[in-house]
Design a protein around this motif. Structure first.
Motif, PDB file in Angstrom:
ATOM      1  N   ILE A 386      11.717  91.488 107.315  1.00  0.00           N
ATOM      2  CA  ILE A 386      11.043  92.450 108.201  1.00  0.00           C
ATOM      3  C   ILE A 386      11.189  92.048 109.661  1.00  0.00           C
ATOM      4  O   ILE A 386      11.101  92.887 110.563  1.00  0.00           O
ATOM      5  CB  ILE A 386       9.552  92.575 107.794  1.00  0.00           C
ATOM      6  CG1 ILE A 386       9.446  93.290 106.440  1.00  0.00           C
ATOM      7  CG2 ILE A 386       8.751  93.331 108.834  1.00  0.00           C
ATOM      8  CD1 ILE A 386       8.034  93.461 105.948  1.00  0.00           C
ATOM      9  N   LEU A 389      13.435  94.201 111.412  1.00  0.00           N
ATOM     10  CA  LEU A 389      13.033  95.600 111.547  1.00  0.00           C
ATOM     11  C   LEU A 389      11.973  95.812 112.626  1.00  0.00           C
ATOM     12  O   LEU A 389      11.908  96.890 113.234  1.00  0.00           O
ATOM     13  CB  LEU A 389      12.492  96.107 110.208  1.00  0.00           C
ATOM     14  CG  LEU A 389      13.469  96.135 109.033  1.00  0.00           C
ATOM     15  CD1 LEU A 389      12.731  96.492 107.746  1.00  0.00           C
ATOM     16  CD2 LEU A 389      14.588  97.128 109.286  1.00  0.00           C
ATOM     17  N   TRP A 393      11.479  99.006 115.218  1.00  0.00           N
ATOM     18  CA  TRP A 393      10.324  99.906 115.143  1.00  0.00           C
ATOM     19  C   TRP A 393       9.629 100.002 116.505  1.00  0.00           C
ATOM     20  O   TRP A 393       9.259 101.096 116.939  1.00  0.00           O
ATOM     21  CB  TRP A 393       9.355  99.398 114.078  1.00  0.00           C
ATOM     22  CG  TRP A 393       8.086 100.182 113.987  1.00  0.00           C
ATOM     23  CD1 TRP A 393       6.865  99.837 114.477  1.00  0.00           C
ATOM     24  CD2 TRP A 393       7.917 101.466 113.378  1.00  0.00           C
ATOM     25  NE1 TRP A 393       5.943 100.813 114.214  1.00  0.00           N
ATOM     26  CE2 TRP A 393       6.563 101.833 113.531  1.00  0.00           C
ATOM     27  CE3 TRP A 393       8.770 102.336 112.717  1.00  0.00           C
ATOM     28  CZ2 TRP A 393       6.052 103.020 113.043  1.00  0.00           C
ATOM     29  CZ3 TRP A 393       8.265 103.537 112.219  1.00  0.00           C
ATOM     30  CH2 TRP A 393       6.916 103.863 112.396  1.00  0.00           C
ATOM     31  N   GLN A 489       8.930 109.785 111.579  1.00  0.00           N
ATOM     32  CA  GLN A 489       7.772 108.910 111.521  1.00  0.00           C
ATOM     33  C   GLN A 489       6.586 109.673 110.949  1.00  0.00           C
ATOM     34  O   GLN A 489       6.335 110.828 111.309  1.00  0.00           O
ATOM     35  CB  GLN A 489       7.423 108.400 112.920  1.00  0.00           C
ATOM     36  CG  GLN A 489       6.247 107.441 112.963  1.00  0.00           C
ATOM     37  CD  GLN A 489       6.036 106.852 114.346  1.00  0.00           C
ATOM     38  OE1 GLN A 489       6.965 106.819 115.152  1.00  0.00           O
ATOM     39  NE2 GLN A 489       4.834 106.389 114.632  1.00  0.00           N
ATOM     40  N   TYR A 571      11.077 101.633 107.412  1.00  0.00           N
ATOM     41  CA  TYR A 571      10.083 100.887 108.188  1.00  0.00           C
ATOM     42  C   TYR A 571       8.724 101.199 107.564  1.00  0.00           C
ATOM     43  O   TYR A 571       8.130 102.248 107.830  1.00  0.00           O
ATOM     44  CB  TYR A 571      10.107 101.324 109.650  1.00  0.00           C
ATOM     45  CG  TYR A 571      11.481 101.270 110.281  1.00  0.00           C
ATOM     46  CD1 TYR A 571      11.951 100.119 110.896  1.00  0.00           C
ATOM     47  CD2 TYR A 571      12.324 102.382 110.259  1.00  0.00           C
ATOM     48  CE1 TYR A 571      13.214 100.064 111.478  1.00  0.00           C
ATOM     49  CE2 TYR A 571      13.587 102.339 110.838  1.00  0.00           C
ATOM     50  CZ  TYR A 571      14.021 101.180 111.434  1.00  0.00           C
ATOM     51  OH  TYR A 571      15.276 101.139 112.002  1.00  0.00           O
ATOM     52  N   ALA A 582       3.616 100.294 110.223  1.00  0.00           N
ATOM     53  CA  ALA A 582       4.799 101.143 110.314  1.00  0.00           C
ATOM     54  C   ALA A 582       4.896 102.034 109.088  1.00  0.00           C
ATOM     55  O   ALA A 582       4.568 101.622 107.973  1.00  0.00           O
ATOM     56  CB  ALA A 582       6.061 100.290 110.440  1.00  0.00           C
TER      57      ALA A 582
END
Length: 684
Positions: A386, A389, A393, A489, A571, A582
């Motif tokens: 992560i 990521l 994000w 999102q 995410y 996220a």
């Protein structure tokens, strides 16, 4: 350990100079993405007439040495992750050694390529079934533009019995030349070692032939190569032994122990190997699993000092011929505090574009002592994917300044974003849509495994096979993919409330129980202190993952791209001390051997089009041709599968699209299905 040189171009030139018939070095080609994910160092690549294994990166250095400079791929964030995982202070990212040709007949790039070994090196004659190592056959590759004609041949092949009877009727008839193909059996172990199958010892039950010190072997196979169906025959003493005796658990007891061989490195593990071996076919899908890391390059994700330091190091080593780190540190210690001398030494190289302050900071970074080994080991053990990521994000949360905004460092990041308005009829669960008009994805190879992928609970660090003989490799191979995508999102307040409801449901309890079973059945010493729930993605991940799959299926119908060419980047995690919560996804398409893509995917981000795609995708998710079986699927002991209401008819995607091998999917988390009311989009 051995130090045999692998130099295909040099070998071909030596043959030519000795007066032998010209044999060219090039034997095939492949796309960069294929070489990274399917046929990297240690894998076996099928060519029309035989198979080869790309060599370890040590042998690639001789290829790059033919050029004045070595190209590097700029991705500081990925480079830092690679250094952590490979346990090095510095590891460069380099592309595959390749150069485009102006025309089909031109010679640019003929001195570049991926060095490979012929493997396996036992061949079988297609005319008489003669089984022997490579030296018993001749090699032919005489056409410079027809690499598919390269082959091994058995001259004066006697043929099989029926052919010999026919030939006896015509005494003056010459024996033909037949093509030899790889003998398809190998030995492998769980720690990634690979070896030739010992046919001679196998057929004689680990004894010597009673009739001949160099027995003549044959591989008899009349069943179109289905499994271990062949029989090994010793023509010298008449003994036979079928290969199917080596299959399965019982067969393993009849096989020799592992010798610790790494054929791609031309070496044996100095510590040896005490594992059992198992029979493996040359074309087996579990022969090679790449371990890779990838990032979408974001403008603000790059550490400036580290970036300048890497470029300064490269330019100084090229300009001052400082081959080792010790030489570089010595030179910087003496001259690094003199800006004028530093610029003179750099000449016209890229580092001269940096200011004196940036160069001074870069020198400070290069002269800083490396972290202690204990710290490096701690970082590696605690590293979480992560971490790659989170910066992405954070950047995607910022609004572009305008349409097609390219950030502050677009010449290197390659990212061009546009904000999209939300259609009034789009479900209220979405809070943000961005069109990635252009993006750059960088992928790096860390190592590989055999028999099983690394995505298992019982993984041991030694299972990851290195791609170089060096304990701390100075570089690894990487690819740059250019393309486009759509970022969606979900509203965090909706997700948080839905997730709290799902965690109390019977369906989630069933998924947790199945995951525990899956975990315990793969339990080992590495999992003694691991809670299985730490490895189970949260419900929001299942939601985002399933949504990505149904959208990929729908987008493939109207974007002009196949579903296999679309991939997901997810995410989805809860808030932590070092990261914000996220819940979003990026669906993208990229290509490693072109300047970009066609734009068909970005067009789908227009408000009206996207609204229709989301609506149709959710509508199709309500029904599956395998319902009601699929809709009601919930794991129950002793089942340990890691998905719910999802199958290849409704929500599963190709392996090129999915980042988790079609696990952690459940349509019931998207929409209400009969018998449940957990659908995220069912409560608008």
């Amino acid at each position: 350990m051995t130090d045999n040189l692998l130099d295909p171009l040099g070998d071909a030139a030596a043959l030519s100079e000795s007066g032998a018939k010209k044999n060219y070095a090039k034997v095939g080609s492949a796309r960069p993405s294929s070489l990274l994910y399917n046929y990297g160092p240690g894998a076996i690549m099928d060519l029309p007439q035989f198979t080869v294994m790309p060599a370890g990166l040590d042998d690639w250095d001789r290829i790059w040495a033919r050029r004045d400079g070595i190209p590097r791929i700029h991705a500081p964030r990925l480079q830092a992750a690679v250094r952590t995982l490979m346990g090095t202070d510095r590891t460069e990212l380099r592309p595959f050694p390749w150069q485009a040709k102006k025309t089909f007949m031109s010679s640019e790039g003929n001195d570049l390529g991926v060095p490979s070994r012929v493997f396996p090196q036992w061949l079988r004659c297609t005319g008489c079934d003669f089984l022997a190592p490579i030296p018993r056959f001749s090699y032919r590759n005489t056409h410079p533009y027809r690499t598919d004609e390269a082959c091994f041949e058995h001259h004066n092949c006697p043929g099989r019995a029926e052919e010999r009877v026919s030939r006896d009727k015509t005494p003056n008839r010459k024996r033909p030349t037949r093509t030899a193909v790889p003998a398809r059996y190998l030995l492998a172990c769980v720690d990634g070692h690979l070896d030739e199958f010992p046919y001679d010892a196998w057929v004689h039950h680990w004894q010597k032939c009673s009739k001949d010190s160099h027995p003549r072997l044959k591989m008899l196979d009349r069943t179109s190569g289905k499994g271990a169906s062949a029989t090994i025959l010793c023509a010298s003493c008449g003994q036979k032994r079928p290969m199917n005796e080596a299959q399965g658990e019982v067969g393993r007891s009849k096989l020799p122990g592992c010798r610790g061989r790494h054929p791609h490195l031309d070496s044996f593990d100095p510590a040896g190997c005490g594992n059992e071996t198992q029979l493996m076919l040359v074309g087996a899908s579990n022969l090679w699993f790449a371990s890779t890391q990838a990032i979408i390059v974001m403008p603000e994700s790059q550490a400036r000092d580290e970036e300048v330091a890497d470029q300064l190091r490269i330019d100084l080593q090229d300009g001052q011929e400082l081959d080792t780190d010790a030489e570089l540190l010595e030179w910087l210690t003496e001259n690094g505090d003199q800006p004028k001398l530093l610029r003179v030494s750099l000449g016209k190289r890229p580092s001269t574009a940096f200011s004196d302050a940036e160069l001074a900071a870069a020198v400070k970074v290069l002269l800083a002592p490396p972290p202690p080994e204990s710290e490096r080991k701690r970082r590696k053990e605690n590293w979480d994917p992560i971490e790659l990521l989170i910066p992405e994000w954070r950047y995607l949360q910022k609004d572009p300044l305008g349409r097609q905004h390219d950030g502050s460092d677009a010449d290197k990041s390659g990212l061009v974003l546009s904000r999209r308005e939300l259609d009034p009829q789009l479900p209220k669960h979405f809070s943000r849509v961005l069109a990635a008009e252009k993006l750059r994805k960088v992928n790096a190879l860390i190592g590989f495994t055999r028999i099983d992928d690394m995505d298992r609970v019982d993984d041991l660090p030694k299972r990851l096979v290195p791609v170089t003989r060096a304990e701390k490799p100075m570089w690894t191979v990487a690819t740059e993919d250019f393309g486009e995508g759509i970022f969606l999102q979900l509203d965090e307040s909706w997700v948080r409330a839905w997730e709290a409801r799902v965690k109390k449901s019977d369906i989630w309890a069933a998924h947790e129980a199945a995951h525990r079973l899956n975990f315990e059945r793969r339990f080992s010493e590495t999992a003694k202190n691991v809670d299985h729930l730490d490895r189970l993605p949260k419900p929001r991940y299942w939601l985002v993952h399933t949504l990505a799959h149904v959208l990929i299926r729908e987008m493939a119908m109207t974007s002009g791209y196949s579903a296999a060419s679309l991939s997901e980047r997810l995410y989805a995690w809860e808030e932590g001390s070092d990261r914000p919560a996220a819940a979003g996804l990026l669906i993208c398409t990229t290509a490693a051997d072109s300047d970009g893509t066609l734009g068909g995917l970005v067009q789908l981000s227009e408000p009206a089009r996207l609204q229709k795609i989301v609506k149709d995708a959710l509508h199709r998710a309500e029904r599956c041709s395998s319902d009601p079986v699929c809709a009601m699927r919930t794991p129950k002991a002793p089942e340990d599968f890691l998905h719910g209401a999802a199958c290849h008819c409704c929500a599963m995607a190709s392996e090129t699209s999915c980042e988790r091998a079609n696990r952690f999917l459940d349509r019931r988390f998207l929409i209400d299905l009969p018998g449940n009311n957990l659908g995220f989009f069912s409560r608008a």
